[in-house]
Motif scaffolding. Structure first.
Motif, PDB file in Angstrom:
ATOM      1  N   VAL A 199       0.831  -1.275  -0.007  1.00 13.19           N
ATOM      2  CA  VAL A 199       0.085  -0.016  -0.005  1.00 13.19           C
ATOM      3  C   VAL A 199       0.940   1.262  -0.053  1.00 13.19           C
ATOM      4  O   VAL A 199       1.787   1.630   0.883  1.00 13.19           O
ATOM      5  CB  VAL A 199      -0.945   0.028   1.196  1.00 13.19           C
ATOM      6  CG1 VAL A 199      -1.758   1.200   1.289  1.00 13.19           C
ATOM      7  CG2 VAL A 199      -1.848  -1.220   1.191  1.00 13.19           C
ATOM      8  N   ILE A 200       0.718   2.098  -1.051  1.00 11.41           N
ATOM      9  CA  ILE A 200       1.423   3.220  -1.156  1.00 11.41           C
ATOM     10  C   ILE A 200       0.404   4.566  -0.674  1.00 11.41           C
ATOM     11  O   ILE A 200      -0.305   4.647  -1.839  1.00 11.41           O
ATOM     12  CB  ILE A 200       2.312   3.289  -2.637  1.00 11.41           C
ATOM     13  CG1 ILE A 200       3.043   2.102  -2.738  1.00 11.41           C
ATOM     14  CG2 ILE A 200       2.925   4.722  -2.516  1.00 11.41           C
ATOM     15  CD1 ILE A 200       3.788   2.616  -4.296  1.00 11.41           C
ATOM     16  N   GLN A 201       0.580   5.249   0.203  1.00 14.11           N
ATOM     17  CA  GLN A 201      -0.176   6.249   0.645  1.00 14.11           C
ATOM     18  C   GLN A 201       0.271   7.428   0.618  1.00 14.11           C
ATOM     19  O   GLN A 201       1.406   7.455   1.202  1.00 14.11           O
ATOM     20  CB  GLN A 201      -1.073   5.763   1.907  1.00 14.11           C
ATOM     21  CG  GLN A 201      -2.216   6.480   2.364  1.00 14.11           C
ATOM     22  CD  GLN A 201      -3.422   5.941   1.397  1.00 14.11           C
ATOM     23  OE1 GLN A 201      -3.301   4.603   0.811  1.00 14.11           O
ATOM     24  NE2 GLN A 201      -4.583   6.632   1.421  1.00 14.11           N
ATOM     25  N   LYS A 216       5.292  11.009   6.938  1.00 13.67           N
ATOM     26  CA  LYS A 216       6.034   9.848   7.623  1.00 13.67           C
ATOM     27  C   LYS A 216       5.430   9.806   8.809  1.00 13.67           C
ATOM     28  O   LYS A 216       5.476  10.553   9.646  1.00 13.67           O
ATOM     29  CB  LYS A 216       7.372   9.846   7.658  1.00 13.67           C
ATOM     30  CG  LYS A 216       7.952  10.026   5.965  1.00 13.67           C
ATOM     31  CD  LYS A 216       7.742   8.580   5.604  1.00 13.67           C
ATOM     32  CE  LYS A 216       8.599   8.560   4.130  1.00 13.67           C
ATOM     33  NZ  LYS A 216       8.647   7.264   3.423  1.00 13.67           N
ATOM     34  N   GLY A 217       5.250   8.531   9.180  1.00 18.30           N
ATOM     35  CA  GLY A 217       4.631   7.975  10.583  1.00 18.30           C
ATOM     36  C   GLY A 217       3.138   8.309  10.899  1.00 18.30           C
ATOM     37  O   GLY A 217       2.627   7.638  11.903  1.00 18.30           O
ATOM     38  N   GLU A 218       2.540   8.964  10.026  1.00 23.99           N
ATOM     39  CA  GLU A 218       1.080   9.058  10.160  1.00 23.99           C
ATOM     40  C   GLU A 218       0.236   7.919   9.899  1.00 23.99           C
ATOM     41  O   GLU A 218       0.755   7.166   8.889  1.00 23.99           O
ATOM     42  CB  GLU A 218       0.421  10.161   9.478  1.00 23.99           C
ATOM     43  CG  GLU A 218       0.854  11.607  10.101  1.00 23.99           C
ATOM     44  CD  GLU A 218       0.096  12.714   9.533  1.00 23.99           C
ATOM     45  OE1 GLU A 218      -0.865  13.262  10.010  1.00 23.99           O
ATOM     46  OE2 GLU A 218       0.382  13.123   8.064  1.00 23.99           O
ATOM     47  N   GLU A 236       3.707   2.001   2.908  1.00 23.32           N
ATOM     48  CA  GLU A 236       4.445   3.272   2.899  1.00 23.32           C
ATOM     49  C   GLU A 236       3.755   4.430   2.457  1.00 23.32           C
ATOM     50  O   GLU A 236       2.838   4.497   1.743  1.00 23.32           O
ATOM     51  CB  GLU A 236       5.532   2.656   1.576  1.00 23.32           C
ATOM     52  CG  GLU A 236       6.162   1.357   1.867  1.00 23.32           C
ATOM     53  CD  GLU A 236       7.421   1.320   2.628  1.00 23.32           C
ATOM     54  OE1 GLU A 236       7.808   2.520   3.181  1.00 23.32           O
ATOM     55  OE2 GLU A 236       7.938   0.631   3.010  1.00 23.32           O
ATOM     56  N   ILE A 237       4.329   5.355   3.298  1.00 29.00           N
ATOM     57  CA  ILE A 237       3.823   6.802   3.111  1.00 29.00           C
ATOM     58  C   ILE A 237       4.938   7.550   2.333  1.00 29.00           C
ATOM     59  O   ILE A 237       6.159   7.677   2.376  1.00 29.00           O
ATOM     60  CB  ILE A 237       3.901   7.565   4.695  1.00 29.00           C
ATOM     61  CG1 ILE A 237       2.847   6.730   5.415  1.00 29.00           C
ATOM     62  CG2 ILE A 237       3.245   8.843   4.434  1.00 29.00           C
ATOM     63  CD1 ILE A 237       1.386   6.641   4.881  1.00 29.00           C
ATOM     64  N   VAL A 238       4.307   8.201   1.233  1.00 29.03           N
ATOM     65  CA  VAL A 238       4.807   9.226   0.408  1.00 29.03           C
ATOM     66  C   VAL A 238       4.496  10.644   0.726  1.00 29.03           C
ATOM     67  O   VAL A 238       3.602  10.745   0.410  1.00 29.03           O
ATOM     68  CB  VAL A 238       4.663   8.876  -1.268  1.00 29.03           C
ATOM     69  CG1 VAL A 238       5.750  10.098  -1.879  1.00 29.03           C
ATOM     70  CG2 VAL A 238       5.100   7.488  -1.524  1.00 29.03           C
ATOM     71  N   PRO A 239       5.211  11.175   1.465  1.00 31.44           N
ATOM     72  CA  PRO A 239       4.797  12.550   2.302  1.00 31.44           C
ATOM     73  C   PRO A 239       4.903  13.911   1.244  1.00 31.44           C
ATOM     74  O   PRO A 239       5.599  13.727   0.413  1.00 31.44           O
ATOM     75  CB  PRO A 239       5.961  12.683   3.410  1.00 31.44           C
ATOM     76  CG  PRO A 239       7.080  11.927   2.841  1.00 31.44           C
ATOM     77  CD  PRO A 239       6.555  10.945   1.944  1.00 31.44           C
ATOM     78  N   ILE A 241       2.824  15.396  -0.723  1.00 32.34           N
ATOM     79  CA  ILE A 241       2.369  15.559  -2.026  1.00 32.34           C
ATOM     80  C   ILE A 241       0.845  15.389  -2.024  1.00 32.34           C
ATOM     81  O   ILE A 241       0.047  15.188  -1.071  1.00 32.34           O
ATOM     82  CB  ILE A 241       3.013  14.483  -3.270  1.00 32.34           C
ATOM     83  CG1 ILE A 241       2.663  13.012  -2.575  1.00 32.34           C
ATOM     84  CG2 ILE A 241       4.320  14.618  -3.265  1.00 32.34           C
ATOM     85  CD1 ILE A 241       3.010  11.910  -3.567  1.00 32.34           C
ATOM     86  N   GLY A 242       0.250  14.965  -3.055  1.00 38.73           N
ATOM     87  CA  GLY A 242      -1.174  15.048  -3.246  1.00 38.73           C
ATOM     88  C   GLY A 242      -1.680  13.365  -3.659  1.00 38.73           C
ATOM     89  O   GLY A 242      -0.984  12.370  -2.968  1.00 38.73           O
ATOM     90  N   HIS A 243      -2.663  13.232  -4.406  1.00 36.69           N
ATOM     91  CA  HIS A 243      -3.346  12.155  -4.514  1.00 36.69           C
ATOM     92  C   HIS A 243      -2.554  10.983  -5.673  1.00 36.69           C
ATOM     93  O   HIS A 243      -3.105   9.878  -5.671  1.00 36.69           O
ATOM     94  CB  HIS A 243      -4.953  12.218  -4.851  1.00 36.69           C
ATOM     95  CG  HIS A 243      -5.770  11.220  -5.034  1.00 36.69           C
ATOM     96  ND1 HIS A 243      -5.582  10.071  -4.079  1.00 36.69           N
ATOM     97  CD2 HIS A 243      -6.782  10.777  -5.994  1.00 36.69           C
ATOM     98  CE1 HIS A 243      -6.411   9.112  -4.623  1.00 36.69           C
ATOM     99  NE2 HIS A 243      -7.232   9.608  -5.690  1.00 36.69           N
ATOM    100  N   PHE A 244      -1.707  11.515  -6.303  1.00 37.70           N
ATOM    101  CA  PHE A 244      -1.060  10.826  -7.387  1.00 37.70           C
ATOM    102  C   PHE A 244       0.222  10.494  -7.368  1.00 37.70           C
ATOM    103  O   PHE A 244       1.065  11.004  -8.163  1.00 37.70           O
ATOM    104  CB  PHE A 244      -1.538  11.786  -8.985  1.00 37.70           C
ATOM    105  CG  PHE A 244      -2.825  11.852  -9.494  1.00 37.70           C
ATOM    106  CD1 PHE A 244      -3.252  11.008 -10.386  1.00 37.70           C
ATOM    107  CD2 PHE A 244      -3.752  12.709  -8.701  1.00 37.70           C
ATOM    108  CE1 PHE A 244      -4.732  10.695 -10.746  1.00 37.70           C
ATOM    109  CE2 PHE A 244      -4.855  12.645  -9.129  1.00 37.70           C
ATOM    110  CZ  PHE A 244      -5.501  11.979 -10.064  1.00 37.70           C
ATOM    111  N   PRO A 245       0.787   9.721  -6.384  1.00 36.83           N
ATOM    112  CA  PRO A 245       2.147   9.481  -6.144  1.00 36.83           C
ATOM    113  C   PRO A 245       2.928   9.059  -7.402  1.00 36.83           C
ATOM    114  O   PRO A 245       3.985   9.220  -7.720  1.00 36.83           O
ATOM    115  CB  PRO A 245       2.222   8.589  -5.011  1.00 36.83           C
ATOM    116  CG  PRO A 245       0.872   8.035  -4.882  1.00 36.83           C
ATOM    117  CD  PRO A 245      -0.023   9.010  -5.387  1.00 36.83           C
ATOM    118  N   GLN A 246       2.091   8.246  -8.336  1.00 35.57           N
ATOM    119  CA  GLN A 246       2.663   7.606  -9.480  1.00 35.57           C
ATOM    120  C   GLN A 246       3.106   9.053 -10.357  1.00 35.57           C
ATOM    121  O   GLN A 246       3.640   8.668 -11.376  1.00 35.57           O
ATOM    122  CB  GLN A 246       1.965   6.623 -10.218  1.00 35.57           C
ATOM    123  CG  GLN A 246       0.803   6.906 -10.779  1.00 35.57           C
ATOM    124  CD  GLN A 246      -0.517   7.279  -9.839  1.00 35.57           C
ATOM    125  OE1 GLN A 246      -0.465   7.671  -8.865  1.00 35.57           O
ATOM    126  NE2 GLN A 246      -1.649   7.028 -10.547  1.00 35.57           N
TER     127      GLN A 246
END
Length: 265
Positions: A199-201, A216-218, A236-239, A241-246
């Protein structure tokens, strides 16, 4: 039912199947296809009523899209695959995996959410709001919150316009149906996952509809449910940014994907 439109590129196992989100298109995965097709067969999909795939009234339901993806994987005779879903596509990836479990090797869910607890009817209120505002205003307002402050404004506007330009008679019911599907099926779908899951959030949507970026950590109620239901799920959290990490954080997102799929047996 005719096969949904798709692009097939590369060779190698496991195959990677990319499912976009609401109002989006297979091009959202171009950066992932470009990298991973060097070693993997990749299939990027335009869901019914999205991209170049025609839609029908039946495409106002998540289950129809899941059945379409499962049918495509079967018709292409894909081996056990990593099924990716973004946003609404997370539900479709879960649905497809449940329909053709022999073709599901792993799941990657990118910035998913839960818009309805078991038995909740909150989606009915969403339907009322959509009707009152009209499809274009409702969707443009929702999408305007989906991008981080550093994302290219012209690209963001193109994504918003793409969503607004969907057929409202299909896309309107589909947007509402996300909450219905979550309420009726999410617990069962998560509990049924028996394959590795990443899960990439990057964001959380609050009860009042506000979408904000994570750090991170949330954690979120959705992520807590994933942890409780899916044993060993990697989150994994990608901090920042918005809704489209890809799209917004390509190197970091692709690195997480690469690290996950390298260990799949």
């Amino acid at each position: 039912m005719p096969l949904i439109h798709h692009s097939r590129k590369g060779a190698g196992s496991p195959p990677l199947v990319f499912v976009h989100g609401f109002g989006c298109a297979r091009s959202d995965w171009d950066d992932q296809v470009a990298q991973f097709s060097a070693k993997h067969e990749t299939v990027a999909i335009d869901l019914g009523g999205h991209g170049t795939t025609p839609g029908t009234a039946a495409h106002g339901r998540i289950e129809t899209h899941g059945a379409d993806v499962a049918q495509l994987m079967t018709e292409l005779n894909l081996g056990p695959s990593v099924i990716f879903g973004h946003s609404m596509g997370c539900r479709i990836a879960l649905e497809a995996a449940a329909r053709v479990p022999e073709r599901a090797k792993a799941l990657v869910l990118v910035d998913g959410s839960r818009l309805g607890e078991a038995g909740a009817r909150s989606w009915e209120g969403r339907a009322k709001t959509l009707k009152e505002l009209g499809y274009a205003k409702f969707v443009s307002s929702a999408f305007a919150q989906m991008f981080g402050p550093d994302y290219d404004k012209a690209k963001a506007q193109a994504i918003i316009k793409r969503a607004v330009d969907r057929d409202p008679d299909i896309a309107g019911p589909l947007f509402v149906d996300i909450g219905r599907y979550d309420s009726e099926n999410m617990d069962r779908m998560l509990a049924g996952v028996k394959v590795p899951m990443l899960v990439i959030q990057s964001t959380v949507t609050h009860a009042d509809g506000r979408r904000v970026g994570l750090q991170k950590g949330e954690t979120t109620p959705y992520l807590d449910q994933v942890r409780a239901k899916v044993k060993g799920a990697r989150i994994e959290i990608v901090p920042g940014i918005g809704h489209f990490p890809q799209l917004e954080r390509v190197p970091e997102t692709n690195a997480l994907i690469a690290d996950f799929i390298k260990d799949l047996k």
